[in-house]
Design a protein around this motif. Structure first.
Motif, PDB file in Angstrom:
ATOM      1  N   GLY A 116       0.795  -1.026  -0.078  1.00 31.70           N
ATOM      2  CA  GLY A 116       0.212  -0.122   0.079  1.00 31.70           C
ATOM      3  C   GLY A 116       0.907   1.283  -0.023  1.00 31.70           C
ATOM      4  N   GLN A 117       0.119   2.365   0.097  1.00 38.50           N
ATOM      5  CA  GLN A 117       0.852   3.535   0.048  1.00 38.50           C
ATOM      6  C   GLN A 117       1.219   4.214   1.331  1.00 38.50           C
ATOM      7  N   ILE A 118       2.504   4.888   1.453  1.00 39.15           N
ATOM      8  CA  ILE A 118       2.904   5.345   2.632  1.00 39.15           C
ATOM      9  C   ILE A 118       2.268   6.675   2.838  1.00 39.15           C
ATOM     10  N   ILE A 119       1.531   6.898   3.775  1.00 41.48           N
ATOM     11  CA  ILE A 119       0.718   8.434   3.718  1.00 41.48           C
ATOM     12  C   ILE A 119       1.213   9.650   4.622  1.00 41.48           C
ATOM     13  N   HIS A 120       1.895   8.838   5.438  1.00 40.53           N
ATOM     14  CA  HIS A 120       2.499   9.848   6.455  1.00 40.53           C
ATOM     15  C   HIS A 120       3.864   9.392   7.365  1.00 40.53           C
ATOM     16  N   VAL A 121       4.920  10.021   7.396  1.00 37.81           N
ATOM     17  CA  VAL A 121       6.198   9.528   8.238  1.00 37.81           C
ATOM     18  C   VAL A 121       6.423  10.574   9.335  1.00 37.81           C
ATOM     19  N   ASP A 122       6.389  10.271  10.623  1.00 38.77           N
ATOM     20  CA  ASP A 122       6.340  10.811  11.802  1.00 38.77           C
ATOM     21  C   ASP A 122       7.744  10.568  12.491  1.00 38.77           C
ATOM     22  N   LYS A 123       8.730  11.410  12.075  1.00 39.10           N
ATOM     23  CA  LYS A 123      10.225  11.326  12.528  1.00 39.10           C
ATOM     24  C   LYS A 123      10.214  11.372  13.985  1.00 39.10           C
ATOM     25  N   ASP A 124       9.389  12.191  14.652  1.00 41.53           N
ATOM     26  CA  ASP A 124       9.661  12.712  16.122  1.00 41.53           C
ATOM     27  C   ASP A 124       9.057  11.252  16.990  1.00 41.53           C
ATOM     28  N   ASN A 125       8.304  10.566  16.511  1.00 43.27           N
ATOM     29  CA  ASN A 125       7.738   9.342  17.276  1.00 43.27           C
ATOM     30  C   ASN A 125       8.412   8.154  16.443  1.00 43.27           C
ATOM     31  N   ALA A 126       9.113   8.126  15.375  1.00 42.48           N
ATOM     32  CA  ALA A 126       9.841   7.294  14.858  1.00 42.48           C
ATOM     33  C   ALA A 126       9.094   6.066  14.330  1.00 42.48           C
ATOM     34  N   VAL A 127       7.928   6.380  13.752  1.00 39.30           N
ATOM     35  CA  VAL A 127       6.828   5.549  13.204  1.00 39.30           C
ATOM     36  C   VAL A 127       6.495   6.447  11.858  1.00 39.30           C
ATOM     37  N   PHE A 128       5.819   5.184  10.844  1.00 40.22           N
ATOM     38  CA  PHE A 128       5.179   5.786   9.621  1.00 40.22           C
ATOM     39  C   PHE A 128       3.992   4.823   9.462  1.00 40.22           C
ATOM     40  N   TYR A 129       3.104   5.644   8.732  1.00 44.73           N
ATOM     41  CA  TYR A 129       1.670   4.942   8.541  1.00 44.73           C
ATOM     42  C   TYR A 129       1.580   4.641   7.023  1.00 44.73           C
ATOM     43  N   GLN A 130       1.030   3.262   6.777  1.00 40.08           N
ATOM     44  CA  GLN A 130       0.691   2.743   5.636  1.00 40.08           C
ATOM     45  C   GLN A 130      -0.675   2.622   5.270  1.00 40.08           C
ATOM     46  N   GLN A 131      -1.185   3.115   4.141  1.00 41.80           N
ATOM     47  CA  GLN A 131      -2.695   2.850   4.030  1.00 41.80           C
ATOM     48  C   GLN A 131      -2.672   1.519   2.979  1.00 41.80           C
ATOM     49  N   VAL A 132      -3.223   0.365   3.596  1.00 42.08           N
ATOM     50  CA  VAL A 132      -3.567  -1.093   3.129  1.00 42.08           C
ATOM     51  C   VAL A 132      -4.888  -1.158   2.732  1.00 42.08           C
ATOM     52  N   ASN A 133      -5.438  -1.209   1.354  1.00 45.41           N
ATOM     53  CA  ASN A 133      -6.786  -1.078   0.959  1.00 45.41           C
ATOM     54  C   ASN A 133      -7.425  -0.016   1.968  1.00 45.41           C
ATOM     55  N   LYS A 134      -8.359  -0.484   2.877  1.00 42.15           N
ATOM     56  CA  LYS A 134      -9.102   0.557   3.617  1.00 42.15           C
ATOM     57  C   LYS A 134      -8.502   0.822   5.193  1.00 42.15           C
ATOM     58  N   ASP A 135      -7.445  -0.106   5.386  1.00 42.74           N
ATOM     59  CA  ASP A 135      -6.721  -0.016   6.801  1.00 42.74           C
ATOM     60  C   ASP A 135      -5.717   0.846   6.934  1.00 42.74           C
ATOM     61  N   TYR A 136      -5.284   1.141   8.010  1.00 47.59           N
ATOM     62  CA  TYR A 136      -3.905   1.698   8.117  1.00 47.59           C
ATOM     63  C   TYR A 136      -2.962   0.917   9.224  1.00 47.59           C
ATOM     64  N   ILE A 137      -1.609   0.804   8.796  1.00 49.55           N
ATOM     65  CA  ILE A 137      -0.751  -0.114   9.465  1.00 49.55           C
ATOM     66  C   ILE A 137       0.151   0.776   9.805  1.00 49.55           C
ATOM     67  N   VAL A 138       0.745   1.050  11.191  1.00 44.44           N
ATOM     68  CA  VAL A 138       1.765   1.642  11.852  1.00 44.44           C
ATOM     69  C   VAL A 138       3.026   0.927  11.799  1.00 44.44           C
ATOM     70  N   HIS A 139       4.023   1.235  11.411  1.00 41.24           N
ATOM     71  CA  HIS A 139       5.376   0.405  11.213  1.00 41.24           C
ATOM     72  C   HIS A 139       6.435   1.495  12.060  1.00 41.24           C
ATOM     73  N   GLN A 140       7.423   0.882  12.556  1.00 31.63           N
ATOM     74  CA  GLN A 140       8.370   1.364  13.404  1.00 31.63           C
ATOM     75  C   GLN A 140       9.254   1.639  12.345  1.00 31.63           C
ATOM     76  N   LEU A 141      10.004   2.938  12.192  1.00 30.57           N
ATOM     77  CA  LEU A 141      11.091   3.319  11.158  1.00 30.57           C
ATOM     78  C   LEU A 141      12.245   2.644  11.612  1.00 30.57           C
ATOM     79  N   ASN A 142      12.609   2.112  12.688  1.00 29.33           N
ATOM     80  CA  ASN A 142      14.034   1.544  13.022  1.00 29.33           C
ATOM     81  C   ASN A 142      13.803  -0.073  12.805  1.00 29.33           C
ATOM     82  N   SER A 143      12.814  -0.252  12.638  1.00 28.34           N
ATOM     83  CA  SER A 143      12.750  -1.863  12.098  1.00 28.34           C
ATOM     84  C   SER A 143      12.566  -1.963  10.672  1.00 28.34           C
ATOM     85  N   VAL A 144      12.399  -1.062   9.980  1.00 28.69           N
ATOM     86  CA  VAL A 144      12.609  -1.256   8.333  1.00 28.69           C
ATOM     87  C   VAL A 144      13.886  -1.031   7.820  1.00 28.69           C
TER      88      VAL A 144
END
Length: 123
Positions: free
Chosen positions: A60-88
């Protein structure tokens, strides 16, 4: 800085606004910024984001990268997934279509060709 309980992103007129809910009202946090190329106008309720599951792939598409909290959000179909920046491995860029595959604590980020996922109509 900690992630607020309710966070949403509003995209319109080429601008994006991040808002948090305080009691019953939404308050704008930070400044209004130019939206990243490829993100469509709309309201993204990213507070509904789920954490990723091991041994699974998310496309899916990455919709927001939050560097302050070290996470980024991805839209997968109609859902949102929050990933940790340091794990990717790799650098997530907002507006890009990616596939993220988890193997334990580590994840692999791969760019997807957006044109291959489009439907075409031949006349």
């Amino acid at each position: 800085m900690t992630t607020p309980a309710k966070l949403r992103m509003i995209v319109m007129n080429g601008q994006k606004i991040l808002q948090t809910q305080n009691n019953t009202e939404w308050e704008t946090m930070g400044t209004i910024k130019k939206v990243d190329e490829g993100i469509k106008p709309g309201v993204y309720n990213i507070y509904l984001a789920k954490t990723p599951v091991d041994k699974k792939q998310y496309e899916g598409q990455i919709i927001h990268v939050d560097k302050d909290n070290a996470v980024f959000y991805q839209q997968v179909n109609k859902d949102y997934i929050v990933h940790q920046l340091n794990s990717v491995d790799g650098k997530p860029v907002a507006g890009k279509d990616v596939a993220i595959t988890y193997d334990g604590e580590k994840a692999t980020l791969t760019l997807i060709d957006a044109l291959k996922n489009k439907r075409t109509l031949k006349i």
